[in-house]
Write a protein that holds these residues in place. Structure first.
Motif, short mmCIF file in Angstrom:
data_model
loop_
_atom_site.label_atom_id
_atom_site.label_comp_id
_atom_site.label_asym_id
_atom_site.label_seq_id
_atom_site.Cartn_x
_atom_site.Cartn_y
_atom_site.Cartn_z
N ARG A 207 0.82 -1.20 0.00
CA ARG A 207 0.00 0.00 0.00
C ARG A 207 0.86 1.26 0.00
N ASP A 208 2.01 1.19 0.68
CA ASP A 208 2.85 2.37 0.78
C ASP A 208 3.63 2.65 -0.49
N ALA A 209 3.77 1.65 -1.37
CA ALA A 209 4.57 1.81 -2.57
C ALA A 209 3.71 2.30 -3.72
N LYS A 210 4.25 3.27 -4.47
CA LYS A 210 3.55 3.76 -5.66
C LYS A 210 4.61 4.17 -6.67
N VAL A 211 4.87 3.27 -7.62
CA VAL A 211 5.89 3.51 -8.62
C VAL A 211 5.31 4.36 -9.73
N PRO A 212 5.97 5.46 -10.10
CA PRO A 212 5.43 6.31 -11.19
C PRO A 212 5.30 5.53 -12.49
N VAL A 213 4.28 5.88 -13.26
CA VAL A 213 4.03 5.20 -14.53
C VAL A 213 5.22 5.35 -15.47
N HIS A 214 5.81 6.56 -15.51
CA HIS A 214 6.93 6.77 -16.45
C HIS A 214 8.11 5.88 -16.10
N ARG A 215 8.30 5.58 -14.80
CA ARG A 215 9.39 4.70 -14.43
C ARG A 215 9.11 3.27 -14.89
N ILE A 216 7.88 2.84 -14.78
CA ILE A 216 7.51 1.50 -15.25
C ILE A 216 7.73 1.39 -16.75
N LEU A 217 7.31 2.42 -17.49
CA LEU A 217 7.42 2.38 -18.94
C LEU A 217 8.86 2.48 -19.42
N ARG A 218 9.75 3.03 -18.58
CA ARG A 218 11.16 3.11 -18.96
C ARG A 218 11.93 1.83 -18.62
N THR A 219 11.30 0.91 -17.91
CA THR A 219 11.98 -0.33 -17.54
C THR A 219 12.18 -1.19 -18.78
N ARG A 220 13.42 -1.60 -19.01
CA ARG A 220 13.71 -2.39 -20.21
C ARG A 220 12.91 -3.69 -20.21
N GLY A 221 12.21 -3.94 -21.28
CA GLY A 221 11.37 -5.12 -21.41
C GLY A 221 9.89 -4.81 -21.35
N VAL A 222 9.51 -3.81 -20.57
CA VAL A 222 8.09 -3.48 -20.44
C VAL A 222 7.52 -2.91 -21.75
N PRO A 223 8.15 -1.90 -22.38
CA PRO A 223 7.57 -1.40 -23.64
C PRO A 223 7.47 -2.46 -24.72
N ALA A 224 8.49 -3.32 -24.84
CA ALA A 224 8.44 -4.38 -25.85
C ALA A 224 7.30 -5.34 -25.57
N GLY A 225 7.13 -5.72 -24.29
CA GLY A 225 6.02 -6.61 -23.94
C GLY A 225 4.67 -5.99 -24.27
N ILE A 226 4.54 -4.69 -24.00
CA ILE A 226 3.28 -3.99 -24.29
C ILE A 226 3.01 -3.96 -25.80
#
Length: 420
Positions: A207-226
């Motif tokens: 509950r305390d963690a909230k990762v920004p969307v832009h950080r998730i999208l910059r993670t290598r592998g995530v954009p390719a998977g999407i």
């Protein structure tokens, strides 16, 4: 036997129930979507209008995916499942009762929102309750539920709609198919019990963690998977929405179109049943790239005026190839994303899917109106060839993934199943 690294990990009975529930929910949607196309045709729609209605199906989910993913990261996943079933059933039934194209488009959007809610909740449950080495297998088994629904739904829709194909009663018979699909969705409730297992001691930290969307999208592998997921789902979506139109142009009966769509889904099921040995044999990257490449060529080939038997063979091979992209893109996103934001990452993947479902059918409608009904399949071929190129990029595992397992691209050995 329960692993000490995962003391609260449940057995696999939950996965079977989830597959059953997803199978009925997906059967309802797969039955409703071609029925919506046939009903729209019966109400006087042209190819452009079919494309717009197909795009609206994804419009509401496009804005709802990330908030639902955030909510799931910070709490339980299971409540999204019955909520999704209610929206799917309501959207199907009200689409059947609608008497205008605008109303059909609106209720199609409600159906899409329900499907999104169900899928976010279900995928998040699979990600949370699967060990890293089990994720390829469990996501593959989970998506069998979707393929079973895609196998049964079009056959049922084609059989119901065909009753009025020659008598001018297509609008009435397609409405009946939509009402029946609402009942099929409601059957999902029978399997929605004891699917999610509470995880003590982790709720506050999550509950305390909230990762920004832009950080998730910059993670290598995530954009390719999407993007790979977007391409594969767009191919499936256009096939479902536009094969009935191809059938109308080529004189193929709705019942035969339903069988062709179901043949594609059966091949996808076969693919997912043997996915683990295929990954072990050739590796995840090679499997993903080769199947996207072949699927792109086959999609473009559908534009050719081939006989029905040849079309059936093409759709069977295409279905087998498309069966790889969805589960492996789920695993790619889950393993690359930060552990505290996996539901949000999966929601972003679904946002990409829905963006493709908005843009691709609308583009397909415009292309079909300008260049002929076969042109959207050529467009899909190019999209899948692009996905094949993206698949060559190898994702970096997330820190939590690297710490918990040393599984490589070719190492997918599965631990003994833990039974209830």
């Amino acid at each position: 036997m329960v692993s000490s690294a995962h003391p609260l990990r449940p057995g696999r009975g939950w996965l079977l129930r989830l597959v059953i529930a997803f199978g009925f929910a997906q059967a309802a949607v797969s039955m409703a979507r071609p029925a919506v196309s046939y009903r729209a045709l019966g109400l006087g729609a042209d190819e452009r209008a079919i494309g717009v209605i197909a795009a609206v199906y994804a419009l509401l989910p496009l804005f709802a995916a990330v908030p639902l993913g955030r909510r799931t990261d910070h709490g339980r996943c299971a409540p999204l499942l019955p909520a999704g079933v209610v929206l799917i059933a309501g959207g199907c039934a009200l689409s059947g009762l609608a008497d205008s194209l605008a109303a059909m488009a609106a209720w199609s959007g409600v159906m899409g929102l329900g499907h999104l809610a169900f899928v976010i909740g279900a995928q998040s449950i699979v990600a949370r309750q699967s060990a890293p080495a089990e994720q390829d297998r469990n996501f593959g088994h989970f998506t069998i539920g979707a393929s079973l629904g895609q196998l049964i739904g079009p056959i049922a829709a084609g059989a119901l709609v065909s009753g009025g194909a020659h008598s001018g009663a297509m609008a009435r018979t397609s409405a009946l198919a939509l009402i029946v699909s609402a009942g099929v969705a409601a059957v999902s409730f029978t399997a929605l019990w004891r699917i999610e297992h509470r995880r003590e001691g982790t709720k506050t930290a999550v509950r305390d963690a909230k990762v920004p969307v832009h950080r998730i999208l910059r993670t290598r592998g995530v954009p390719a998977g999407i993007l790979i997921s977007l391409a594969v789902l767009s191919a499936t979506d256009i096939l479902t929405a536009y094969l009935p139109v191809i059938g109308e142009h080529r004189g193929i009966a709705p019942s035969v179109v339903g069988l062709l769509l179901s043949l594609r889904a059966a091949a996808t099921i076969a693919c997912r049943l043997v996915m683990t040995p295929m990954i072990r044999l050739v590796g995840r990257t090679a499997l993903l790239v080769s199947t996207c490449l072949l699927a792109g060529l086959l999609c473009a080939g559908i534009a050719l005026p081939v006989p029905v038997r040849a079309l059936a063979v093409m759709l069977a091979v295409l279905g087998f190839c498309l069966g790889v992209g969805q589960p492996l893109s789920m695993t790619t996103v889950v393993q690359a994303a930060p552990a505290e934001a996996r539901s949000t990452a999966l929601a972003l993947r679904l946002t990409g899917n829905r963006l493709g479902q908005v843009a691709t059918p609308a583009s397909a409608g415009l292309i079909a109106g300008a260049a002929g009904i076969g042109a959207p399949f050529v467009m899909l071929g190019g999209l899948l060839l692009g996905a094949a190129a993206l698949g060559l990029r190898r994702p970096a595992p997330s820190p939590s993934r690297a710490a918990s397992t040393n599984v490589t691209d070719r190492d997918v050995r599965t631990p003994l199943a833990r039974e209830n």
